[in-house]
Design an enzyme around this catalytic site. Structure first.
Site, PDB file in Angstrom:
ATOM      1  N   PRO A 122       0.755  -1.113  -0.087  1.00 11.45           N
ATOM      2  CG  PRO A 122       0.076  -0.733   2.301  1.00 11.45           C
ATOM      3  CD  PRO A 122       0.812  -1.646   1.262  1.00 11.45           C
ATOM      4  CB  CYS A 123       3.199   2.780  -2.477  1.00 11.82           C
ATOM      5  SG  CYS A 123       2.314   2.653  -4.217  1.00 11.82           S
ATOM      6  CG  HIS A 124      -2.999   3.541  -1.282  1.00  8.78           C
ATOM      7  ND1 HIS A 124      -2.660   2.174  -1.634  1.00  8.78           N
ATOM      8  CD2 HIS A 124      -4.146   3.396  -0.336  1.00  8.78           C
ATOM      9  CE1 HIS A 124      -3.505   1.304  -0.670  1.00  8.78           C
ATOM     10  NE2 HIS A 124      -4.295   2.122  -0.073  1.00  8.78           N
TER      11      HIS A 124
END
Length: 162
Positions: A122-124
């Site tokens: 989850p780089c968001h």
């Protein structure tokens, strides 16, 4: 053997790649319509878990991931991203500090930009220390929409005053 399938979602069409080793890629692609197909057995769990995520029925992915020959620093960043709980965010600086390298903030950002396994890694959920949204390879509107999906109270759209 690398396998591939597609998933239609509220966020667009995603191409999923993987093998018996695990999921190696989840990328948004420009396909309209998104190909309807039977999903290979090795990718079915990923497809199902992503569907559940988009429907707010899943907050933790339980999948084997295949990072391939990704550099060690990048893998270390991605492993830190995997620790960010659903509905929460952290900063690029916090990840750099967690890696005992507070000067590596830009390298952390670059590792995020090179993330091949969108949403699952989850780089968001990584934002600027100021709380601002910065950098997302699908654009800041998509980043905000994913954060809103996970935590509508903190990241929901503001209403008009008029």
């Amino acid at each position: 053997m690398l396998l591939q399938t597609y998933l239609s979602s509220p966020f667009g069409c995603f191409e999923i790649k993987g093998s018996k080793l695990g999921i190696s890629s989840v990328k948004k692609v420009q396909k309209d319509p998104c190909p309807e197909q039977t999903h290979p057995e090795e990718l079915q769990d990923c497809v199902q878990q992503l569907r559940e995520y988009f429907n707010r029925e899943r907050s933790v992915f339980e999948l084997k991931l295949d990072f391939g020959d990704t550099p060690d620093f990048t893998v270390a960043v991605w492993n830190e991203l995997l620790k960010i709980p659903y509905g929460h965010t952290t900063s690029y600086l916090a990840i750099a500090k967690a890696l005992n390298n507070p000067e590596s903030v830009r390298a952390v950002g670059q590792a995020n930009a090179n993330n091949n396994i969108a949403i699952i890694v989850p780089c968001h959920r990584c934002i600027a220390s100021s709380g601002d949204l910065h950098g997302y390879f699908y654009g800041l509107d998509m980043k905000r929409a994913l954060l809103e999906l996970e935590n509508p109270l903190s990241f929901g759209r503001q209403g008009s005053l008029f």
